[in-house]
Write a protein that holds these residues in place. Structure first.
Motif, PDB file in Angstrom:
ATOM      1  N   UNK A  82       0.730  -1.246  -0.175  1.00  0.00           N
ATOM      2  CA  UNK A  82       0.226  -0.002   0.101  1.00  0.00           C
ATOM      3  C   UNK A  82       0.857   1.325  -0.065  1.00  0.00           C
ATOM      4  N   UNK A  83       1.971   1.337   0.692  1.00  0.00           N
ATOM      5  CA  UNK A  83       2.582   2.477   0.752  1.00  0.00           C
ATOM      6  C   UNK A  83       3.584   2.815  -0.313  1.00  0.00           C
ATOM      7  N   UNK A  84       4.399   1.622  -0.890  1.00  0.00           N
ATOM      8  CA  UNK A  84       5.366   1.897  -2.011  1.00  0.00           C
ATOM      9  C   UNK A  84       4.721   1.574  -3.291  1.00  0.00           C
ATOM     10  N   UNK A  85       3.858   1.109  -3.314  1.00  0.00           N
ATOM     11  CA  UNK A  85       3.128   0.524  -4.640  1.00  0.00           C
ATOM     12  C   UNK A  85       3.614  -0.612  -5.333  1.00  0.00           C
ATOM     13  N   UNK A  86       4.752  -1.291  -4.750  1.00  0.00           N
ATOM     14  CA  UNK A  86       5.218  -2.404  -5.593  1.00  0.00           C
ATOM     15  C   UNK A  86       4.330  -3.669  -5.543  1.00  0.00           C
ATOM     16  N   UNK A  87       4.187  -4.642  -6.557  1.00  0.00           N
ATOM     17  CA  UNK A  87       3.609  -5.432  -6.655  1.00  0.00           C
ATOM     18  C   UNK A  87       4.188  -6.938  -6.761  1.00  0.00           C
ATOM     19  N   UNK A  88       3.560  -8.009  -6.451  1.00  0.00           N
ATOM     20  CA  UNK A  88       4.113  -9.168  -6.717  1.00  0.00           C
ATOM     21  C   UNK A  88       3.167  -9.694  -7.516  1.00  0.00           C
ATOM     22  N   UNK A  89       3.138 -10.088  -8.664  1.00  0.00           N
ATOM     23  CA  UNK A  89       2.204 -10.533  -9.710  1.00  0.00           C
ATOM     24  C   UNK A  89       2.055 -12.255  -9.402  1.00  0.00           C
ATOM     25  N   UNK A 134       1.863 -11.201 -20.813  1.00  0.00           N
ATOM     26  CA  UNK A 134       1.358  -9.900 -21.188  1.00  0.00           C
ATOM     27  C   UNK A 134       1.155  -8.761 -20.294  1.00  0.00           C
ATOM     28  N   UNK A 135       1.042  -9.039 -19.069  1.00  0.00           N
ATOM     29  CA  UNK A 135       0.570  -8.394 -18.133  1.00  0.00           C
ATOM     30  C   UNK A 135       1.998  -7.986 -17.370  1.00  0.00           C
ATOM     31  N   UNK A 136       2.898  -8.805 -17.034  1.00  0.00           N
ATOM     32  CA  UNK A 136       3.857  -8.615 -16.445  1.00  0.00           C
ATOM     33  C   UNK A 136       4.932  -7.343 -17.404  1.00  0.00           C
ATOM     34  N   UNK A 137       4.626  -7.668 -18.724  1.00  0.00           N
ATOM     35  CA  UNK A 137       5.397  -6.708 -19.537  1.00  0.00           C
ATOM     36  C   UNK A 137       4.992  -5.100 -19.302  1.00  0.00           C
ATOM     37  N   UNK A 138       3.794  -4.906 -18.803  1.00  0.00           N
ATOM     38  CA  UNK A 138       3.318  -3.474 -18.522  1.00  0.00           C
ATOM     39  C   UNK A 138       4.053  -2.929 -17.376  1.00  0.00           C
ATOM     40  N   UNK A 139       4.452  -3.521 -16.664  1.00  0.00           N
ATOM     41  CA  UNK A 139       5.329  -3.054 -15.339  1.00  0.00           C
ATOM     42  C   UNK A 139       6.625  -2.912 -15.414  1.00  0.00           C
ATOM     43  N   UNK A 140       7.470  -1.900 -15.096  1.00  0.00           N
ATOM     44  CA  UNK A 140       8.856  -1.798 -14.863  1.00  0.00           C
ATOM     45  C   UNK A 140       9.307  -2.685 -13.898  1.00  0.00           C
ATOM     46  N   UNK A 141      10.542  -3.342 -14.111  1.00  0.00           N
ATOM     47  CA  UNK A 141      10.994  -4.071 -12.958  1.00  0.00           C
ATOM     48  C   UNK A 141      11.052  -3.488 -11.413  1.00  0.00           C
ATOM     49  N   UNK A 142      11.473  -2.268 -11.513  1.00  0.00           N
ATOM     50  CA  UNK A 142      11.323  -1.389 -10.238  1.00  0.00           C
ATOM     51  C   UNK A 142       9.827  -1.363  -9.498  1.00  0.00           C
ATOM     52  N   UNK A 143       9.016  -1.696 -10.309  1.00  0.00           N
ATOM     53  CA  UNK A 143       7.539  -1.791  -9.673  1.00  0.00           C
ATOM     54  C   UNK A 143       7.210  -3.040  -9.263  1.00  0.00           C
ATOM     55  N   UNK A 144       8.005  -3.992  -9.255  1.00  0.00           N
ATOM     56  CA  UNK A 144       7.660  -5.287  -9.111  1.00  0.00           C
ATOM     57  C   UNK A 144       8.507  -5.825  -7.968  1.00  0.00           C
ATOM     58  N   UNK A 145       8.173  -6.910  -7.273  1.00  0.00           N
ATOM     59  CA  UNK A 145       8.941  -7.647  -6.161  1.00  0.00           C
ATOM     60  C   UNK A 145       9.710  -8.787  -7.124  1.00  0.00           C
TER      61      UNK A 145
END
Length: 113
Positions: free
Chosen positions: A28-35, A102-113
């Protein structure tokens, strides 16, 4: 349980809508996601909620930030896909996997765990 009731319940189960897709557990605070991808979206939602209730972390990558009850995280449905009647489980899983890629490609690596 009588045979008729069992047969009726089995028919209801096989006739149910099967929803899969891609979801994220978002900090919630940093917005990073684990898909994640799943062939059972309602089950994944239930597992996440149960993990929060008992204070268990749902994935080792999140353990450091999970906290005592996981309240730092939210469940986020990103894409849903309904299984067609003509699809096998394997075909449905392949579609979900392609959707995940396809979904994973929408996010920059810095946005993901």
């Amino acid at each position: 349980m009588n045979i008729e009731k069992r047969k009726e319940l089995k028919e209801q189960y096989t006739a149910r809508r099967v929803i899969g897709g891609v979801y994220a557990v978002r900090h919630i605070q940093n917005g990073k996601r684990l898909l994640f991808s799943t062939t059972d979206m309602p089950g994944s939602i239930n597992r996440f909620n149960f993990s929060q209730q008992i204070g268990g972390c749902i994935h080792p990558k999140l353990r450091g930030e999970w906290g005592e009850d996981g309240s730092n995280f939210a469940f986020e449905v990103i894409e849903e896909l309904e299984k067609k009647e003509t699809q096998s489980e394997g075909e449905f899983k392949q579609d979900i996997d392609a959707l995940f890629d396809m979904t994973r490609e929408r996010y920059a690596p810095s946005q993901l765990y």
